[in-house]
Structures are given as structure tokens and as C-alpha cells.
Scaffold this active site. Structure first.
Site, PDB file in Angstrom:
ATOM      1  N   ARG A 141     -12.901   1.075   6.749  1.00 49.72           N
ATOM      2  CA  ARG A 141     -13.130  -0.225   6.131  1.00 49.72           C
ATOM      3  C   ARG A 141     -14.054  -1.081   6.976  1.00 49.72           C
ATOM      4  NH1 ARG A 141      -8.247  -2.619   3.686  1.00 49.72           N
ATOM      5  NH2 ARG A 141      -9.120  -1.297   2.058  1.00 49.72           N
ATOM      6  N   TYR A 142     -13.750  -1.175   8.274  1.00 50.40           N
ATOM      7  CA  TYR A 142     -14.566  -1.970   9.186  1.00 50.40           C
ATOM      8  C   TYR A 142     -15.564  -1.038   9.847  1.00 50.40           C
ATOM      9  CZ  TYR A 142     -10.397  -4.863   8.630  1.00 50.40           C
ATOM     10  OH  TYR A 142      -9.352  -5.570   8.124  1.00 50.40           O
ATOM     11  N   ARG A 145     -14.527   0.961  13.273  1.00 47.08           N
ATOM     12  CA  ARG A 145     -13.232   1.616  13.467  1.00 47.08           C
ATOM     13  C   ARG A 145     -12.705   2.240  12.185  1.00 47.08           C
ATOM     14  NH1 ARG A 145     -13.632  -3.713  13.497  1.00 47.08           N
ATOM     15  NH2 ARG A 145     -11.891  -5.122  13.104  1.00 47.08           N
ATOM     16  N   CYS A 154       8.580   8.608   8.809  1.00 43.49           N
ATOM     17  CA  CYS A 154       8.943   7.591   9.805  1.00 43.49           C
ATOM     18  C   CYS A 154      10.381   7.853  10.223  1.00 43.49           C
ATOM     19  CB  CYS A 154       8.883   6.191   9.204  1.00 43.49           C
ATOM     20  SG  CYS A 154       7.257   5.771   8.595  1.00 43.49           S
ATOM     21  N   CYS A 158      11.112   1.129   6.682  1.00 38.40           N
ATOM     22  CA  CYS A 158      11.228  -0.321   6.587  1.00 38.40           C
ATOM     23  C   CYS A 158      11.164  -0.705   5.116  1.00 38.40           C
ATOM     24  CB  CYS A 158      10.069  -0.995   7.322  1.00 38.40           C
ATOM     25  SG  CYS A 158       9.860  -0.356   8.980  1.00 38.40           S
ATOM     26  N   CYS A 161       7.771  -2.117   4.073  1.00 37.36           N
ATOM     27  CA  CYS A 161       6.579  -1.350   4.483  1.00 37.36           C
ATOM     28  C   CYS A 161       5.381  -1.607   3.577  1.00 37.36           C
ATOM     29  CB  CYS A 161       6.886   0.138   4.468  1.00 37.36           C
ATOM     30  SG  CYS A 161       5.456   1.134   4.922  1.00 37.36           S
ATOM     31  N   ARG A 163       2.896   0.412   3.364  1.00 34.61           N
ATOM     32  CA  ARG A 163       2.481   1.691   2.756  1.00 34.61           C
ATOM     33  C   ARG A 163       3.677   2.351   2.080  1.00 34.61           C
ATOM     34  NH1 ARG A 163      -0.696   2.938   7.587  1.00 34.61           N
ATOM     35  NH2 ARG A 163      -2.544   1.648   7.337  1.00 34.61           N
ATOM     36  N   ASP A 322       2.218  -8.282   2.810  1.00 39.48           N
ATOM     37  CA  ASP A 322       1.246  -7.839   1.808  1.00 39.48           C
ATOM     38  C   ASP A 322       1.842  -7.855   0.399  1.00 39.48           C
ATOM     39  OD1 ASP A 322      -0.843  -7.431   3.586  1.00 39.48           O
ATOM     40  OD2 ASP A 322      -0.176  -5.394   4.077  1.00 39.48           O
ATOM     41  N   ASP A 359      -3.986  -9.836   5.195  1.00 35.71           N
ATOM     42  CA  ASP A 359      -4.811  -8.700   4.802  1.00 35.71           C
ATOM     43  C   ASP A 359      -5.144  -8.947   3.338  1.00 35.71           C
ATOM     44  OD1 ASP A 359      -6.184  -6.330   5.178  1.00 35.71           O
ATOM     45  OD2 ASP A 359      -4.543  -5.424   6.301  1.00 35.71           O
ATOM     46  N   LYS A 366      -8.655  -8.014   7.070  1.00 42.85           N
ATOM     47  CA  LYS A 366      -7.812  -9.026   7.706  1.00 42.85           C
ATOM     48  C   LYS A 366      -8.560 -10.342   7.860  1.00 42.85           C
ATOM     49  CE  LYS A 366      -5.350  -5.499  10.295  1.00 42.85           C
ATOM     50  NZ  LYS A 366      -6.221  -4.331  10.002  1.00 42.85           N
TER      51      LYS A 366
END
Ligand SMILES: *Cc1c(COP(=O)(O)O)cnc(C)c1O
Ligand code: SF4
Length: 468
Positions: A141-142, A145, A154, A158, A161, A163, A322, A359, A366
Site C-alpha cells: 500500500r505504502y 513498505r 493466532c 481477539c 480483530c 482481519r 476499524d 486507518d 493510516k
């Protein structure tokens, strides 16, 4: 992995309040039963074995009931636990102090029927990561990076989460062929200097599996730093073994970003895990998600940030929650985050203050959000506000080229904000605004109703008699 995920979450969309399973407990309910049973488990000889912890994760509501007998598990919960996978390590479950939704650890890990509620704004992939995936698993995206989704597994899932569409849906890792494709992309894009190994949680992979990925990324000479995003220091600190840190340090510079959300997660065992990483020369950062009812007040956030720096973990980001399907009940207004940042600045060491970011939906990336500290600007002075609310005038450099009013040479100086506050100018306008163009065409005279406005007023006028 991603294609099939979308189909799983086809539940109804409504605009009604989320029907929280746990939120029904009135605030005045009697003190909940302490979760003693779990603390007893910690004396087991297998407790320190991270594989044992992974095998013993609570995966169903029946498992939960076994270790927290005091919990009433309502039937509607089964649906939420099916739509979004559940897993809680015995270690993380032992941090539940009260077997009750008011407990932050409980809320972050135990399903809630409110997850089935979707406000109209939510999406499976609100950040549109899958639109920025040139090869499967690699988000670019950037410019400089890229982020590699290395596994969907995981230690603990969570409930908030970002994702949710990936995490735990099918516990799997990046294949050898996918890794090769990602590495080929990195080689073709020497502008990428920073690769983030994310997931899921990369530390749930066997050490050898993770090493395969680290070695492959390190083989690309244009990659400067590697970052690993993991929540295991919080949910499975026994994963940070000497063997793991020895392996990682071969691939330096490697940074680790973790995810503490609440002071109750900062335990001596977690601190030990962080110390082991930092002692291996791995700088640590923390990314907190702002969660309603968990950490959405300034004092909790202060305690969290102070606890983090004590462990040599630098608060890096505070994320606005998000717009992910299944997390509406965790969202707070954006203003809450700004309020918290306002509170932290001036009260805490600068090292302990994260950057608050949103985000952006639609893949905008971000966006940092700050309280307003710049009150007004002029070529000679800028007016700033400090953390106490005091207004300060900051003199701009004395050199004439800085002090000269903007505007091309030979042109009249453009008005500044200072001219506005001194009453010397009425407006400062951006150059081309369609609304202004339309007004020009209509020859509107400021302060007077235009022709259309007068016509509208005329059409609306009606005999007074009708109102008498
Ligand atoms: C957050 C993120 C990064 C890293 O951003 P930093 O601001 O450098 O921490 C990189 N790629 C993607 C897709 C991200 O979401
Ligand atoms: S550890 Fe990270 S990826 Fe895994 S469920 Fe939690 S937030 Fe999601």
C-alpha cells in the site's frame, strides 16, 4: 484463504442496537465470581510449554464453561462463536479476573452475540487490503513498505480483530510457492525497504517455519528492516523462548510490534517475554486498539502506556477501531481518541505517548489525528495552544524571505489568517472551487440574496390571512 472467507459472514444487516450477550448484565449486578479455577492451572508443569498452551486453547463455549463454571452461556452465543472462531490460551484465560463481561480480558476473548450485528458501514475488508495485494498474501500500500500475511492462526482470536475475515477462519500458513512469489515481488520492487510479517500471528508458526520466511526476506538486499507483528507476548508469552530469540537475531535488524490493550494484560510473565526480546536487541513497539468499554478512557490508557514503557515497549500506535464486520459494539466516536490524546500530552513522558491513527476506509491508509494545537498562522507569528490550554505566540524566523507575505513577486500579497483576525480580510479562498464558479455565473452579490433566492422568497410568500 481470502476468497472463501467472505461467504462465511452472511448474516443479517440491521440498523438496530447490537444485542450484546454480556451487556445485559446490569451494572448493579452482584460482584461476579472470581475466576479462581484458571489461576490454579498455572501450577501445572506443562504451563510453560507453548505447544501445550496451543493444544489446550479453549475453542468452544463448552471448553469455556469447563474452566469458568460460573459463566452462564446463553444459546445465542453459539452463532457468534461459529461465525468468528474462538480460541483462548489457558494463560490468557487465567488473566480473566471476573467471569463476567465487565472484565476487559473476558470481553476481548469471549464471543458476544453483538458480533452478529452489522451496522450499514461495516465490511469484511474495510481497509481493502485485498485490492492492494499484487501477489497473494502481500499487501503493498505504502511505497517503501509491504505487509506479508504469513499465517491465519493466532494463539487467541481477539473479538475486535481487524482481519476477522482471515484470522482463524482456516488455520493455515503461507505455502512455499506463495512465499517464493512474494519474494520475487520484493526483488522486482527495490523501493520496498521495510517488510512487516503479519497474520494472524507469525509467532504461532514453528520456529523453523518462521525462519524460512525471515531468511527469504533477508535474501533480498534492498530490504532494510523486517518487522514482526505478534500478540504472543500478551496471549502466549511462553512462546518467546531462548530458541526463538536466538533464531530471530540472526536476521537483524528485526523489530517486533505487539498488541497490549489493557493494563490487566501487563503481567510479570508478559514483562519477562518482552524483556527477552528486547535483550536480544529487538526493539519493541505496541499497537493498541481503542475499544469501547475496555480502554476508552484516559486513565486506563495512561496506566497502559506507563506499563508499556516500564517493559521497554514503546507505545507506537493507538488505532481507531476499524469498520470491520462483527466489531461495531467495540467502536467509539473519533472524538474519544482525540480526548485521550489531549489528556496524555503534557501528563506523560513523550516516550509513552502513541500516535492516534485512523486507518481510512477504502484503503486510504493510516491518517494521524491530533488535537488542534495550531490556532492561527501569519507570516510573522503562529499562535499555538499548549497542553494546559495556554495560547502562545511563536515568532517566525526574522529573515525577510520567511516574513514576506506569500504571493508571486510583483503580485499583491495574498491575505493571511492574521489578516482575517485583524479584520483586514474577509475570506481566504482556495483557488478553484466549483461552488464559487457557479456563483460567479449567477452573478451573486455577497450579502444580498441572488435572483434565484429572491424568486424563491417570492414564490413562498402567501397571504397573512392563512396563518390567522
Ligand atoms: C500499517 C501498515 C503498514 C505499516 O505502516 P507504518 O505506519 O509504517 O507502521 C504497512 N502496510 C500496510 C498495508 C499497513 O496496513
Ligand atoms: S492476534 Fe492480531 S490477527 Fe490475531 S486475532 Fe488478535 S488482532 Fe487479529
Amino acid at each position: 484463504m481470502q476468497e472463501s472467507a467472505a461467504l462465511l459472514y452472511e448474516h443479517e444487516v440491521s440498523t438496530e442496537e447490537p444485542p450484546s450477550t454480556w451487556g445485559r448484565v446490569p451494572a448493579t449486578a452482584p460482584a461476579p465470581a472470581p475466576a479462581r479455577h484458571l489461576q490454579d492451572l498455572a501450577s501445572l508443569p506443562t504451563w510453560e510449554d507453548w505447544h501445550w498452551q496451543m493444544r489446550q486453547r479453549l475453542r468452544t463455549l463448552a471448553d469455556l464453561k469447563k474452566v469458568l463454571p460460573a459463566v452462564e452461556v446463553p444459546v445465542d452465543l453459539e452463532k457468534a462463536a461459529t461465525a468468528f472462531p474462538m480460541a483462548i490460551t489457558p494463560y490468557y484465560a487465567s488473566l480473566i479476573r471476573d467471569a463476567d463481561f465487565r472484565d476487559p480480558v473476558f470481553r476481548m476473548s469471549v464471543p458476544d452475540a453483538a458480533e452478529l450485528w452489522d451496522s450499514p458501514f461495516l465490511a469484511d475488508d474495510p481497509l481493502e487490503e485485498e485490492h492492494d495485494m499484487p501477489v497473494p498474501g502481500l499487501v503493498h500500500r505504502y511505497g517503501d513498505r509491504a505487509l506479508l500475511v504469513s499465517t491465519s492462526r493466532c494463539a487467541m482470536y481477539c473479538r475486535h480483530c481487524t482481519r476477522k475475515r482471515v484470522a482463524g477462519v482456516k488455520e493455515s500458513c503461507l505455502s512455499g510457492a506463495q512465499l517464493e512469489e512474494a519474494i520475487a515481488y520484493l526483488r522486482e520492487h527495490p523501493e520496498i525497504h521495510d517488510v512487516i510479517i503479519s497474520g494472524g500471528d507469525p509467532f504461532t508458526m514453528p520456529t523453523a517455519g518462521l525462519e524460512r520466511i525471515l531468511a527469504a526476506i533477508r535474501s533480498v538486499p534492498t530490504v532494510d528492516i523486517i518487522r514482526i507483528g505478534t500478540r504472543t507476548p500478551v496471549t502466549l508469552p511462553m512462546r518467546i523462548t531462548p530458541e526463538l530469540t536466538r533464531m530471530i537475531r540472526k536476521y537483524h535488524p528485526v523489530w517486533v510490534n505487539t498488541h497490549f490493550n489493557h493494563p490487566n494484560e501487563i503481567t510479570p510473565r508478559a514483562a519477562q517475554a518482552c524483556a527477552q526480546l528486547v535483550d536480544a536487541g529487538i526493539p519493541m513497539g505496541n499497537q493498541t486498539v481503542l475499544l469501547r468499554g475496555i480502554n476508552d478512557n484516559p486513565q486506563t490508557m495512561e496506566q497502559l502506556c506507563r506499563g508499556l514503557v516500564r517493559m521497554r515497549v514503546r507505545p507506537y500506535y493507538l488505532f481507531q477501531c476499524d469498520l470491520v464486520r462483527g466489531v461495531e459494539h467495540f467502536r467509539t466516536p473519533l472524538s474519544r481518541g482525540i480526548e485521550i490524546m489531549e489528556y496524555l500530552r503534557g501528563r506523560l513522558s513523550g516516550l509513552a505517548i502513541p500516535v492516534f491513527v485512523v486507518d481510512a476506509p477504502g484503503g486510504g491508509g493510516k491518517i494521524p489525528v491530533l488535537p488542534n494545537y495550531v490556532v492561527s498562522t501569519s507570516p510573522t507569528h503562529t499562535v499555538l495552544r499548549n497542553f494546559e490550554g495556554m495560547l502562545v505566540s511563536y515568532p517566525e524566523p526574522f529573515a525577510p524571505e520567511h516574513r514576506a507575505a506569500s504571493g508571486a513577486p510583483g503580485q499583491p500579497a495574498a491575505p493571511t489568517v492574521w489578516d482575517l483576525s485583524a479584520g483586514k480580510a474577509k475570506t481566504i479562498r482556495p483557488e478553484r472551487v466549483q461552488r464559487h464558479d457557479r456563483r460567479e455565473k449567477m452573478q451573486v452579490i455577497p450579502g444580498q440574496a441572488g435572483a434565484a433566492g429572491s424568486a424563491m422568497l417570492a414564490a413562498m410568500s402567501c397571504p397573512d390571512a392563512e396563518f390567522s
